[in-house]
Design a protein around this motif. Structure first.
Motif: not given
Ligand SMILES: [Zn+2]
Length: 165
Positions: A34-39, A59-61, A63-65, A127-129
Motif C-alpha cells: 500500500l501507498c505510504r501516503v494514501c493507502n 508511494a503509489c505515485c 504526487r503522493c511521494g 491526493r493523487c490528482l
Molecule cells: Zn498514494
C-alpha cells in the motif's frame, strides 16, 4: 415456516460472506503493498520510492511521494521515481514529469466514489490528482503528453505544483 427460516439463514450467510470479503480486501492486505501516503495499492510503472533513515517507503505515485517529501523535510535521503516506459527506478531529481494527463494510474480502482459506513460519498479531494507520472527523458515525457495531454515539468516544477495542490 421452514422456507422462511432457510431464507433467513441464507441471508445471514451471505452477509457474513460479504463482510469477510470486505475485511480481507480492506483490512488484512499486507501493508507493504500500500501507498505510504494514501493507502492505495501500489501500481507498477508509477511507484515513487523514498529512502529514509528508517528504511524504504513506497508511494503509489510521484504526487503522493512528493507530498510526503514536503511534509517530512529532511527525512528523505533519496527519492526515486519510476520511469513509466521502462518500469525502472530513476533518481527523482533528474526525472521529467507529466502532470494532468488523462490516465489516472493510481486512482483507477477507487474512482471518485468512495464507500463509507454511512453511504456513498463523492471524493472532492484526491491526493493523487491531478495525475503525475515520471519519465527518464524529456522526450519520453513529451511523447506521453502528446497522447494524454497535461504539462511537462522537471523535478523542481513538479514539487512546486504538489506544494500548491
Ligand atoms: Zn498514494
Amino acid at each position: 415456516m421452514k422456507w422462511k427460516d432457510a431464507m433467513i439463514t441464507l441471508g445471514a450467510l451471505a452477509a457474513m460472506a460479504v463482510v469477510s470479503v470486505w475485511a480481507y480486501r480492506n483490512v488484512t492486505r499486507p501493508p507493504q503493498d500500500l501507498c505510504r501516503v494514501c493507502n492505495r495499492t501500489l501500481h507498477a510503472g508509477v511507484t515513487y520510492r523514498l529512502d529514509l533513515a528508517t528504511g524504504k517507503e513506497d508511494a503509489c505515485c510521484p504526487r503522493c511521494g512528493m507530498h510526503y517529501q514536503i511534509e517530512h523535510p529532511g527525512a528523505i535521503k533519496k527519492a526515486w521515481a519510476t520511469d513509466l516506459d521502462s518500469g525502472e527506478f530513476i533518481p527523482a531529481e533528474s526525472a521529467y514529469y507529466v502532470e494532468g494527463g488523462d490516465i489516472a494510474h493510481c486512482a483507477v480502482q477507487s474512482g471518485a466514489l468512495q464507500r463509507e459506513p454511512q453511504g456513498v460519498s463523492v471524493r472532492e479531494f484526491d491526493r493523487c490528482l491531478p495525475t503525475l507520472v515520471a519519465f527518464r527523458t524529456k522526450q519520453e515525457a513529451e511523447g506521453y503528453q502528446r497522447q494524454h495531454g497535461g504539462q511537462v515539468l522537471n523535478y523542481q516544477q513538479a514539487m512546486n505544483e504538489v506544494k500548491v495542490l
